[in-house]
Design a protein around this motif. Structure first.
Motif, PDB file in Angstrom:
ATOM      1  N   CYS A   1       0.822  -1.207   0.000  1.00  0.00           N
ATOM      2  CA  CYS A   1       0.000   0.000   0.000  1.00  0.00           C
ATOM      3  C   CYS A   1       0.853   1.253   0.000  1.00  0.00           C
ATOM      4  N   ASN A   2       2.008   1.190   0.650  1.00  0.00           N
ATOM      5  CA  ASN A   2       2.938   2.317   0.609  1.00  0.00           C
ATOM      6  C   ASN A   2       3.423   2.555  -0.820  1.00  0.00           C
ATOM      7  N   ILE A   3       3.745   1.461  -1.510  1.00  0.00           N
ATOM      8  CA  ILE A   3       4.207   1.565  -2.899  1.00  0.00           C
ATOM      9  C   ILE A   3       3.109   2.152  -3.775  1.00  0.00           C
TER      10      ILE A   3
ATOM     11  N   GLU B   1      -2.709  10.945   8.977  1.00  0.00           N
ATOM     12  CA  GLU B   1      -1.241  10.841   8.972  1.00  0.00           C
ATOM     13  C   GLU B   1      -0.737  10.378   7.610  1.00  0.00           C
ATOM     14  N   PHE B   2      -1.374   9.330   7.073  1.00  0.00           N
ATOM     15  CA  PHE B   2      -0.954   8.743   5.802  1.00  0.00           C
ATOM     16  C   PHE B   2      -1.074   9.758   4.670  1.00  0.00           C
TER      17      PHE B   2
ATOM     18  N   PRO C   1       5.037  12.582   3.522  1.00  0.00           N
ATOM     19  CA  PRO C   1       5.735  12.929   2.274  1.00  0.00           C
ATOM     20  C   PRO C   1       6.264  11.731   1.497  1.00  0.00           C
ATOM     21  N   ASP C   2       6.397  10.583   2.157  1.00  0.00           N
ATOM     22  CA  ASP C   2       6.910   9.391   1.477  1.00  0.00           C
ATOM     23  C   ASP C   2       5.809   8.613   0.752  1.00  0.00           C
ATOM     24  N   TYR C   3       4.565   8.896   1.051  1.00  0.00           N
ATOM     25  CA  TYR C   3       3.472   8.088   0.496  1.00  0.00           C
ATOM     26  C   TYR C   3       2.437   8.961  -0.221  1.00  0.00           C
ATOM     27  N   CYS C   4       1.381   9.382   0.446  1.00  0.00           N
ATOM     28  CA  CYS C   4       0.371  10.204  -0.230  1.00  0.00           C
ATOM     29  C   CYS C   4       0.879  11.610  -0.529  1.00  0.00           C
TER      30      CYS C   4
END
Length: 198
Positions: free
Chosen positions: A68-70, A102-103, A107-110
């Motif tokens: 999901c992060n990817i 949070e998600f 900055p690394d994900y959404c």
């Protein structure tokens, strides 16, 4: 063993069958849900968003898990291309609104670009005929925080402005899922008559 299975499931190493009952031509169930964008909560309405153009509704197991992060990172990277094609992207999971705030800002994900909506009871996922699995005891996210909710199968629906499904994408890697969704919205954009034509 349970932790291993949970890790495989969430990382995308074990794929769901993705036999969604809803497919091309079916009417996409309308929904309104609490959502987050760039850390701020708001009410997302599919019906209202469709007035602006196609909507990519992507269901995923859980925020802060490998696959999901990817997927979120890839959607965020491709965000401008979806916008250029006239499409809006919204992720839907059984995460709480607090987790999604949070998600959505991470900055690394959404990266403050993706809308993510909370389907805490799985009602929306089930309306799209997706499999919803129960929470797995001891499962933790990539931050080491326990995941206390169930999981919807990773499936993306591209919904046309008329409310009908143009494509159902499942059974592929998270990154491929995004690429296929982008291809489809570009096709929809190319098929629309140009506003500049008489």
């Amino acid at each position: 063993m349970k932790r291993f299975l949970a890790a495989c499931l969430l990382s995308g190493a074990v794929a769901f069958s993705a036999q969604a009952a809803l497919n091309d031509g079916d009417v996409a169930p309308d929904f309104t849900a609490q959502a987050a964008l760039a850390g701020k909560a708001f009410s997302f309405s599919l019906k209202e968003t469709l007035k602006k153009g196609p909507v990519v509704v992507y269901f995923y197991p859980s925020a802060y898990t490998h696959g999901c992060n990817i997927q979120a990172h890839t959607f965020a990277e491709q965000h401008d291309q979806f916008v250029a094609a006239g499409a809006t992207v919204v992720g839907v999971s059984l995460d709480s609104l607090a987790r999604l705030k949070e998600f959505s800002a991470d900055p690394d994900y959404c990266a403050g670009k993706l809308v993510v909506a909370s389907d805490a009871d799985g009602r929306i996922a089930r309306a799209y005929a997706l499999k919803v699995s129960a929470a797995v005891a001891g499962a933790k996210d990539t931050r080491g925080i326990e995941i206390d909710h169930g999981f919807a199968e990773r499936t993306t629906f591209v919904v046309r402005p008329d409310g009908k499904i143009a494509a159902t994408i499942g059974g592929v890697s998270p990154a491929a899922n995004v690429e296929q969704a982008l291809q489809k919205v570009r096709q929809l954009g190319a098929a629309r008559p140009s506003a500049s034509k008489p």
